[in-house]
Design a protein around this motif. Structure first.
Motif, PDB file in Angstrom:
ATOM      1  N   TRP A   1       0.860  -1.191   0.000  1.00  0.00           N
ATOM      2  CA  TRP A   1       0.000   0.000   0.000  1.00  0.00           C
ATOM      3  C   TRP A   1       0.890   1.232   0.000  1.00  0.00           C
ATOM      4  O   TRP A   1       1.849   1.325   0.781  1.00  0.00           O
TER       5      TRP A   1
ATOM      6  N   GLN B   1      -4.994  -3.428  -1.026  1.00  0.00           N
ATOM      7  CA  GLN B   1      -5.524  -3.772   0.291  1.00  0.00           C
ATOM      8  C   GLN B   1      -5.777  -5.276   0.395  1.00  0.00           C
ATOM      9  O   GLN B   1      -5.934  -5.968  -0.623  1.00  0.00           O
TER      10      GLN B   1
ATOM     11  N   HIS C   1      -5.657  -0.001   9.712  1.00  0.00           N
ATOM     12  CA  HIS C   1      -5.832   0.850   8.528  1.00  0.00           C
ATOM     13  C   HIS C   1      -4.490   1.447   8.102  1.00  0.00           C
ATOM     14  O   HIS C   1      -3.849   2.148   8.896  1.00  0.00           O
TER      15      HIS C   1
ATOM     16  N   ASP D   1      -8.063   4.889   3.198  1.00  0.00           N
ATOM     17  CA  ASP D   1      -7.240   3.787   2.685  1.00  0.00           C
ATOM     18  C   ASP D   1      -7.325   3.706   1.168  1.00  0.00           C
ATOM     19  O   ASP D   1      -6.316   3.538   0.473  1.00  0.00           O
TER      20      ASP D   1
ATOM     21  N   ARG E   1     -10.032  -5.107   7.237  1.00  0.00           N
ATOM     22  CA  ARG E   1      -9.356  -4.686   6.010  1.00  0.00           C
ATOM     23  C   ARG E   1      -8.049  -4.017   6.389  1.00  0.00           C
ATOM     24  O   ARG E   1      -7.983  -3.243   7.347  1.00  0.00           O
ATOM     25  N   THR E   2      -6.995  -4.290   5.630  1.00  0.00           N
ATOM     26  CA  THR E   2      -5.703  -3.703   5.942  1.00  0.00           C
ATOM     27  C   THR E   2      -4.921  -3.481   4.661  1.00  0.00           C
ATOM     28  O   THR E   2      -5.325  -3.909   3.575  1.00  0.00           O
ATOM     29  N   GLY E   3      -3.805  -2.812   4.790  1.00  0.00           N
ATOM     30  CA  GLY E   3      -2.855  -2.620   3.702  1.00  0.00           C
ATOM     31  C   GLY E   3      -1.467  -2.909   4.221  1.00  0.00           C
ATOM     32  O   GLY E   3      -1.155  -2.652   5.392  1.00  0.00           O
TER      33      GLY E   3
END
Length: 415
Positions: free
Chosen positions: A251, A261, A367, A325, A281-283
């Motif tokens: 990301w 993501q 995040h 994000d 949810r993440t990056g």
């Protein structure tokens, strides 16, 4: 009225509300209370956005309800053996800074902290009667959110074990490999050998959504898949584990690269059946300070965090972070100890700071848009008051580093 599926029912519509007078919270949950002076409201919300209640510091809510037929059938009777492992919860989220919750005249607990998800087991109460009464006393601290997005009360179902809180942090990230540190607090009804399955897949992968089959092969061990078999004791169990990703897509902030993501699914199974699952949810990215300059994934962002990242003055709803994000917007998340919420003397400040830091890390730590933390004095003050003496910042900064060692913690803005 309400929104229902097989395992969850949101209590929307048909609420009653009124301003809370002195000591009236003591009778808020009484079934015989006169409701003639109450006004109807479609949902439990941030009441200070309502013109009729804008000047009130505290309000009372009440709602009579019956479970929809599909949930009532799923709940079963008190002597049901087929569903004896099912646990039912009254969950409050995003409601107020301070508050209390009742169901059927039974006090469930306090709602301290707007960004905690407060869950109380109510299986015995729901099985004891078909007619129910929910009551809430809600008050606000010194900081007020701009809207009531994400505020709700719901009844949800889990198996013998429920994930009470979860956190995901990226501790290592490169084009070759990434490592995520995932932690969870699991509330168990008894001693169980559990299987915790964690999958990490690109957000646009067709398998990244919910899977009712926890054995479905979504990823490979050591590459987006981690499986552990802890023994859970009765009560809360704190679990920590690592998940590795090979060749991840990183990301990047806007203008430096793409905003790739991932979806993290955490599933707790008992005896081969899914008991509870959560999704984050993440990056994949790193954020560090070098000589006061912010670097993301080893590349300079061209200035200090206060210059290249937008200040987020209060913990926001998840949609705000999801939008940041996706857009590649960098945020400096500011955290303040509200003395109205975290009431206590200096002697207990470390514990209060640890709770506020843990709440922030759980809420926003996964995040990628949040690139730094910044402790602030209590809302409405430029400096730390005497009750929060000069070492209060150090206590808060230390608590934030302990809760999330993957991001820099900035000194307070002295402007």
């Amino acid at each position: 009225m309400g929104t229902a599926n097989q395992n969850c029912w949101v209590l929307a519509g048909d609420w009653l509300v009124r301003a809370a007078g002195h000591g009236e919270w003591r009778t808020a949950a009484d079934r015989g209370l006169d409701e003639s002076g109450w006004q109807a409201t479609p949902t439990v919300r941030r009441w200070w956005m309502d013109a009729d209640l804008a000047g009130e510091s505290a309000v009372l809510y009440r709602r009579h309800f019956e479970l929809p037929p599909e949930l009532a059938a799923e709940l079963g009777g008190a002597d049901s053996t087929a569903r004896h492992d099912a646990r039912w919860w009254f969950v409050a989220s995003g409601l107020c800074d301070l508050g209390h919750l009742w169901l059927d005249e039974a006090y469930l607990g306090d709602l301290r902290g707007r960004h905690f998800e407060h869950a109380f087991e109510v299986s015995h109460l729901l099985r004891s009667s078909s007619d129910h009464l929910a009551a809430v006393e809600a008050s606000r601290g010194a900081a007020h959110a701009a809207s009531g997005a994400g505020s709700h009360l719901r009844i949800s179902k889990s198996g013998p074990a429920r994930i009470a809180r979860s956190r995901a942090l990226v501790i290592e990230a490169s084009y070759d490999r990434a490592v995520l540190r995932v932690s969870a607090t699991v509330d168990s009804s008894g001693t169980h050998r559990a299987e915790v399955t964690t999958t990490v897949l690109p957000i646009d992968d067709p398998d990244a959504g919910w899977s009712e089959d926890p054995t479905r092969p979504l990823a490979r061990l050591g590459d987006g898949l981690a499986v552990s078999e802890p023994v859970l004791a009765r009560g809360q169990n704190d679990l920590v584990w690592l998940v590795a990703l090979e060749g991840p897509a990183l990301w990047w902030p806007a203008g430096m690269g793409d905003q790739e993501q991932y979806c993290i699914n955490i599933d707790v199974s008992i005896d081969g059946r899914s008991s509870h699952a959560v999704r984050l949810r993440t990056g994949v990215r790193t954020a560090v300070l070098r000589s006061g300059e912010l670097y993301v994934n080893g590349e300079s962002c061209g200035g200090r965090p206060g210059e290249v990242a937008a200040a987020q003055h209060d913990l926001a709803d998840r949609g705000t972070y999801d939008d940041a994000d996706a857009a590649g917007t960098m945020l400096c998340q500011q955290i303040a100890l509200d003395p109205n919420v975290y009431a206590g003397a200096e002697r207990g400040l470390r514990a209060l700071a640890a709770r506020a830091a843990a709440s922030a890390a759980d809420h926003a730590g996964h995040h990628p848009s949040v690139v730094s933390w910044q402790p602030l004095p209590p809302p409405g003050r430029r400096q730390w008051p005497r009750a929060f003496s000069p070492w209060a910042y150090r206590s808060m900064a230390s608590a934030m580093r302990a809760a999330d060692p993957t991001r820099p913690v900035l000194p307070p803005d002295r402007r």
